[in-house]
Design a protein around this motif. Structure first.
Motif, PDB file in Angstrom:
ATOM      1  N   ALA A   1       0.827  -1.181  -0.104  1.00  0.00           N
ATOM      2  CA  ALA A   1      -0.048  -0.094   0.067  1.00  0.00           C
ATOM      3  C   ALA A   1       0.698   1.179  -0.184  1.00  0.00           C
ATOM      4  CB  ALA A   1      -0.930   0.105   0.991  1.00  0.00           C
ATOM      5  N   ARG A   2       1.990   1.131   0.610  1.00  0.00           N
ATOM      6  CA  ARG A   2       2.805   2.449   0.999  1.00  0.00           C
ATOM      7  C   ARG A   2       3.488   2.707  -0.642  1.00  0.00           C
ATOM      8  NH1 ARG A   2       6.302   0.538   4.326  1.00  0.00           N
ATOM      9  NH2 ARG A   2       5.048   1.040   6.227  1.00  0.00           N
TER      10      ARG A   2
ATOM     11  N   GLY B   1      -1.005   2.357   4.214  1.00  0.00           N
ATOM     12  CA  GLY B   1       0.482   2.277   4.156  1.00  0.00           C
ATOM     13  C   GLY B   1       1.232   3.426   5.112  1.00  0.00           C
ATOM     14  N   GLY B   2       0.359   4.269   5.840  1.00  0.00           N
ATOM     15  CA  GLY B   2       0.936   5.131   6.604  1.00  0.00           C
ATOM     16  C   GLY B   2       1.450   4.863   7.887  1.00  0.00           C
ATOM     17  N   GLU B   3       1.374   3.602   8.328  1.00  0.00           N
ATOM     18  CA  GLU B   3       1.640   3.059   9.609  1.00  0.00           C
ATOM     19  C   GLU B   3       2.136   1.539   9.458  1.00  0.00           C
ATOM     20  OE1 GLU B   3      -1.369   3.561  12.384  1.00  0.00           O
ATOM     21  OE2 GLU B   3      -3.169   2.913  10.826  1.00  0.00           O
ATOM     22  N   GLU B   4       3.036   1.246  10.400  1.00  0.00           N
ATOM     23  CA  GLU B   4       3.435  -0.353  10.284  1.00  0.00           C
ATOM     24  C   GLU B   4       2.381  -0.841  11.152  1.00  0.00           C
ATOM     25  OE1 GLU B   4       6.041  -1.136   9.026  1.00  0.00           O
ATOM     26  OE2 GLU B   4       6.649   0.850   8.584  1.00  0.00           O
ATOM     27  N   ALA B   5       2.445  -2.307  10.736  1.00  0.00           N
ATOM     28  CA  ALA B   5       1.290  -3.366  11.197  1.00  0.00           C
ATOM     29  C   ALA B   5       1.125  -3.251  12.735  1.00  0.00           C
ATOM     30  CB  ALA B   5       1.895  -4.633  11.008  1.00  0.00           C
ATOM     31  N   GLY B   6       2.270  -3.084  13.766  1.00  0.00           N
ATOM     32  CA  GLY B   6       1.964  -2.668  14.906  1.00  0.00           C
ATOM     33  C   GLY B   6       1.275  -1.709  15.358  1.00  0.00           C
ATOM     34  N   ALA B   7       1.477  -0.491  14.707  1.00  0.00           N
ATOM     35  CA  ALA B   7       0.654   0.494  15.124  1.00  0.00           C
ATOM     36  C   ALA B   7      -0.662   0.535  14.609  1.00  0.00           C
ATOM     37  CB  ALA B   7       1.348   1.891  14.397  1.00  0.00           C
ATOM     38  N   LEU B   8      -1.000  -0.129  13.568  1.00  0.00           N
ATOM     39  CA  LEU B   8      -2.284  -0.529  12.907  1.00  0.00           C
ATOM     40  C   LEU B   8      -2.918  -1.395  14.046  1.00  0.00           C
ATOM     41  CD1 LEU B   8      -4.025  -0.073  10.452  1.00  0.00           C
ATOM     42  CD2 LEU B   8      -3.167  -2.279   9.558  1.00  0.00           C
ATOM     43  N   VAL B   9      -2.348  -2.246  14.543  1.00  0.00           N
ATOM     44  CA  VAL B   9      -3.102  -3.347  15.295  1.00  0.00           C
ATOM     45  C   VAL B   9      -3.514  -2.565  16.555  1.00  0.00           C
ATOM     46  CG1 VAL B   9      -2.743  -5.419  16.929  1.00  0.00           C
ATOM     47  CG2 VAL B   9      -1.950  -5.266  14.428  1.00  0.00           C
ATOM     48  N   ALA B  10      -2.365  -1.636  17.038  1.00  0.00           N
ATOM     49  CA  ALA B  10      -2.770  -0.863  18.250  1.00  0.00           C
ATOM     50  C   ALA B  10      -4.091   0.226  17.954  1.00  0.00           C
ATOM     51  CB  ALA B  10      -1.499  -0.017  18.731  1.00  0.00           C
TER      52      ALA B  10
END
Length: 277
Positions: free
Chosen positions: A136-137, A260-269
């Protein structure tokens, strides 16, 4: 003179000495080649050999010789035996390699699958989400990520036991897989090349199930969770029949767009914060 040539330069083949004698002595007067130059006689012999080869074509080269580029005359019995052994060893090596690759595939699948639920484990789901976020990024399409949580997991464990609580969580995971039409959800090479991917399901641990899907049409912000809500109702409306008793299943769900604006960890948080609101 011809005998001296033969002594100083041994013939490689029995016919070599005869051909040198023919070149050294001109043909008799009644011979068709009498008076012809050596070049003409050589041209005539080449034409004869060509005609003979056309009249008597060589036998097909054996498979082993064809593979190694050996002319048939070099394929002696000992060489053929050695080549046959090598070919058999190559076949055995290919078979061992295929078995090893299949075994590696099974081990990779086991390493990525959760020990309880029929979905990817936390390590695998975060890895696959990172791959999709990277797509996406780099200009790929945004995708939706939904987080489901069995909110009465602890209550089920206290009322009916741990097995009942795990059965309720498995029921949630099965509903997610069924609604999304999932296989294992992992990215394939052609999907990466084309910037597309199938739905993906996994667990982050505890009583959670994650669903990522990239085949959704664009939706208004207030309809992003329509698919997740349908899955949630499919679980809560049916409940869980355990030991002859129908147990209620309470599920919460949240959905966000991953662009794509945030990593997977930030997305889950971010999803977790939405669930706890």
């Amino acid at each position: 003179m011809a005998d001296e040539i033969e002594r100083t330069q041994p013939a490689r083949e029995p016919g070599d000495a005869l051909r040198r004698r023919m070149d050294a002595y001109p043909p008799p007067a009644d011979h068709p080649d009498h008076g012809a130059s050596q070049e003409d006689r050589q041209r005539g012999r080449s034409a004869y050999r060509l005609g003979a080869s056309l009249a008597h074509p060589p036998q097909p080269i054996q498979d082993e010789a064809s593979v190694l580029g050996l002319p048939p005359r070099l394929l002696t019995p000992r060489i053929q035996e050695a080549i046959t052994g090598l070919m058999e060893e190559m076949d055995h090596t290919r078979l061992r390699l295929a078995n090893s690759q299949a075994h590696e595939s099974v081990l990779n699948s086991l390493a990525d699958t959760d020990g309880v639920l029929p979905v990817l484990n936390r390590r695998a789901i975060l890895r696959e989400l990172d791959l999709r976020v990277g797509l996406a990024r780099e200009g790929g399409s945004p995708f939706l990520v939904s987080l489901f949580y069995l909110t009465n997991f602890d209550a089920l464990r206290r009322i009916a036991g741990l097995d009942a609580a795990l059965a309720g969580l498995t029921r949630l995971a099965a509903e997610v897989l069924s609604a999304a039409g999932l296989g294992d959800g992992r990215l394939k090479a052609d999907e990466l090349a084309e910037g597309r991917f199938a739905a993906l399901a996994g667990t982050l641990g505890g009583a959670s199930v994650v669903l990522a899907r990239g085949d959704e049409p664009p939706r208004p912000p207030d309809q992003l969770g329509a698919r997740a809500e349908k899955i949630r109702l499919g679980v809560t409306d049916k409940g869980l029949r355990w030991g002859g008793v129908l147990l209620p299943l309470a599920v919460s769900a949240a959905t966000v767009v991953a662009d794509g604006g945030e990593e997977a960890g930030a997305l889950v948080a971010r999803l977790d914060r939405l669930l706890r609101q």
